[in-house]
Scaffold this motif. Structure first.
Motif, PDB file in Angstrom:
ATOM      1  N   ALA A 136     -29.010  59.535  76.664  1.00 31.52           N
ATOM      2  CA  ALA A 136     -29.610  60.664  75.960  1.00 31.52           C
ATOM      3  C   ALA A 136     -30.910  61.145  76.592  1.00 31.52           C
ATOM      4  N   GLN A 137     -31.317  60.530  77.695  1.00 33.55           N
ATOM      5  CA  GLN A 137     -32.569  60.924  78.338  1.00 33.55           C
ATOM      6  C   GLN A 137     -32.499  62.373  78.823  1.00 33.55           C
ATOM      7  N   THR A 138     -33.568  63.109  78.628  1.00 36.60           N
ATOM      8  CA  THR A 138     -33.653  64.485  79.107  1.00 36.60           C
ATOM      9  C   THR A 138     -34.705  64.585  80.206  1.00 36.60           C
ATOM     10  N   LYS A 139     -34.613  65.652  80.986  1.00 36.29           N
ATOM     11  CA  LYS A 139     -35.624  65.967  82.001  1.00 36.29           C
ATOM     12  C   LYS A 139     -35.966  64.750  82.858  1.00 36.29           C
ATOM     13  N   LEU A 140     -35.027  64.358  83.702  1.00 37.48           N
ATOM     14  CA  LEU A 140     -35.228  63.189  84.545  1.00 37.48           C
ATOM     15  C   LEU A 140     -36.356  63.424  85.539  1.00 37.48           C
ATOM     16  N   ASN A 141     -37.186  62.397  85.729  1.00 36.72           N
ATOM     17  CA  ASN A 141     -38.211  62.502  86.768  1.00 36.72           C
ATOM     18  C   ASN A 141     -37.555  62.244  88.128  1.00 36.72           C
ATOM     19  N   PRO A 142     -38.232  62.517  89.225  1.00 32.35           N
ATOM     20  CA  PRO A 142     -37.605  62.382  90.542  1.00 32.35           C
ATOM     21  C   PRO A 142     -37.066  60.987  90.834  1.00 32.35           C
ATOM     22  N   ALA A 143     -37.758  59.948  90.385  1.00 33.42           N
ATOM     23  CA  ALA A 143     -37.280  58.589  90.640  1.00 33.42           C
ATOM     24  C   ALA A 143     -35.977  58.327  89.890  1.00 33.42           C
ATOM     25  N   GLU A 144     -35.912  58.743  88.629  1.00 28.98           N
ATOM     26  CA  GLU A 144     -34.694  58.556  87.839  1.00 28.98           C
ATOM     27  C   GLU A 144     -33.525  59.340  88.434  1.00 28.98           C
ATOM     28  N   ALA A 145     -33.793  60.594  88.764  1.00 32.78           N
ATOM     29  CA  ALA A 145     -32.731  61.432  89.311  1.00 32.78           C
ATOM     30  C   ALA A 145     -32.224  60.897  90.654  1.00 32.78           C
ATOM     31  N   GLY A 146     -33.139  60.394  91.469  1.00 32.00           N
ATOM     32  CA  GLY A 146     -32.732  59.807  92.746  1.00 32.00           C
ATOM     33  C   GLY A 146     -31.853  58.588  92.553  1.00 32.00           C
ATOM     34  N   ARG A 147     -32.227  57.726  91.594  1.00 27.94           N
ATOM     35  CA  ARG A 147     -31.395  56.547  91.314  1.00 27.94           C
ATOM     36  C   ARG A 147     -30.007  56.966  90.826  1.00 27.94           C
ATOM     37  N   LEU A 148     -29.965  57.981  89.968  1.00 36.39           N
ATOM     38  CA  LEU A 148     -28.687  58.424  89.421  1.00 36.39           C
ATOM     39  C   LEU A 148     -27.811  59.047  90.506  1.00 36.39           C
ATOM     40  N   TYR A 149     -28.414  59.815  91.382  1.00 38.08           N
ATOM     41  CA  TYR A 149     -27.662  60.414  92.491  1.00 38.08           C
ATOM     42  C   TYR A 149     -26.934  59.335  93.297  1.00 38.08           C
ATOM     43  N   HIS A 150     -27.650  58.303  93.687  1.00 39.09           N
ATOM     44  CA  HIS A 150     -27.038  57.241  94.490  1.00 39.09           C
ATOM     45  C   HIS A 150     -26.054  56.412  93.668  1.00 39.09           C
ATOM     46  N   ALA A 151     -26.328  56.249  92.376  1.00 38.39           N
ATOM     47  CA  ALA A 151     -25.408  55.509  91.512  1.00 38.39           C
ATOM     48  C   ALA A 151     -24.077  56.242  91.381  1.00 38.39           C
ATOM     49  N   ILE A 152     -24.123  57.563  91.207  1.00 37.88           N
ATOM     50  CA  ILE A 152     -22.889  58.341  91.108  1.00 37.88           C
ATOM     51  C   ILE A 152     -22.044  58.174  92.358  1.00 37.88           C
ATOM     52  N   ARG A 153     -22.676  58.277  93.508  1.00 40.77           N
ATOM     53  CA  ARG A 153     -21.929  58.139  94.760  1.00 40.77           C
ATOM     54  C   ARG A 153     -21.336  56.736  94.903  1.00 40.77           C
TER      55      ARG A 153
END
Length: 275
Positions: free
Chosen positions: A185-202
């Protein structure tokens, strides 16, 4: 179900059966769900591609030779329980006859859809038309994802929209968020969170494709391939379907909530909701 890994596995499995074959006829009794299929009769299947959760069969005239442009596309969406089979069953909805054999489309819950359209004409399929980049291709860049995630709403709902990245459904959203340690439910990811999620998705999507997708349960809607084989990635799930089981990272019980009308699994210790 099925999501990108299951659809990609399906594509790879049925490609040898269909590529280069001529469609003699497509039989079904639901023209509102399987639209304009008669336009595919007599066409040769030039290629089988995939976009997110959609299969795209590129069709050309049967007598066309060489690398000619395709004239039509047969789009197949598997829905929740759709899949191809070698034998007809009680849930067969479509039968595809080619000059080399027969392939059946089974769909117990009837959410699957077929349509024959002009190449790229996806106006009747808004999700396909507005779909984001493929998660395992170069077009899916970390910079663009991080920028978009900075203004997103609830991150899991955002992922399921297919706009930031294609093919991520309920299972692989839960798995990617667990790996990235981000609350669904987290909104507005900070750059560190978004970067982790990007690599996790891949990482999650590549692992799931390598394992042939995930097969869940034992019912008639259980995902499997035309040859009866099941996927194996369910044995690597860390969050999805593990409600009340210990988190494999910290031991806290995995919780299940409803988010965006979808069951959502996460670890309340590892994936805390940031203020």
């Amino acid at each position: 179900m099925p999501e990108l890994p299951e659809v990609e596995t399906t594509r790879r499995k049925i490609e040898p059966l269909l590529k280069g074959r001529v469609i003699e006829r497509i039989e079904h009794d639901a023209p509102h769900k399987y639209r304009n299929t008669e336009a595919a009769h007599g066409k040769r299947i030039k290629a089988l591609t995939r976009r997110g959760k959609y299969l795209l069969l590129q069709l050309a005239s049967a007598d066309a030779e060489g690398d000619v442009p395709h004239e039509l596309e047969l789009i197949v969406h598997l829905g929740m329980t759709g899949g191809f089979r070698l034998e007809q069953g009680k849930h067969t909805r479509v039968t595809l006859h080619t000059d080399d054999g027969v392939l059946h489309f089974d769909d117990s819950r009837r959410f699957g859809k077929w349509a024959v359209v002009d190449p790229g004409e996806y106006a009747s399929m808004p999700t396909l038309a507005a779909m984001g980049p493929e998660p395992l291709e170069e077009a899916f860049t970390e910079a663009a994802f991080v920028k978009a995630a900075a203004t997103c709403g609830a991150v899991k709902v955002w992922l399921l929209s297919q706009k930031p990245v294609s093919g991520v459904g309920n299972i692989y959203a839960d798995e990617s968020l667990w790996l990235a340690r981000i609350h669904p439910a987290q909104t507005k990811l900070n750059p560190a969170e978004a970067g982790r999620l990007y690599h996790a998705i891949r990482e999650v999507m590549q692992g799931a494709v390598n394992a042939g997708g995930s097969s869940l349960g034992n019912g008639v809607g259980n995902y499997r391939q035309h040859d009866g084989l099941s996927g194996l990635f369910q044995h690597q799930h860390h969050a999805y379907g593990r409600e009340n089981q210990p988190c494999e990272r910290c031991g806290t019980e995995i919780r299940k909530i409803v988010l965006g009308q979808r069951g959502t699994h996460f670890c309340p210790q590892c994936q805390k909701l940031r203020e």
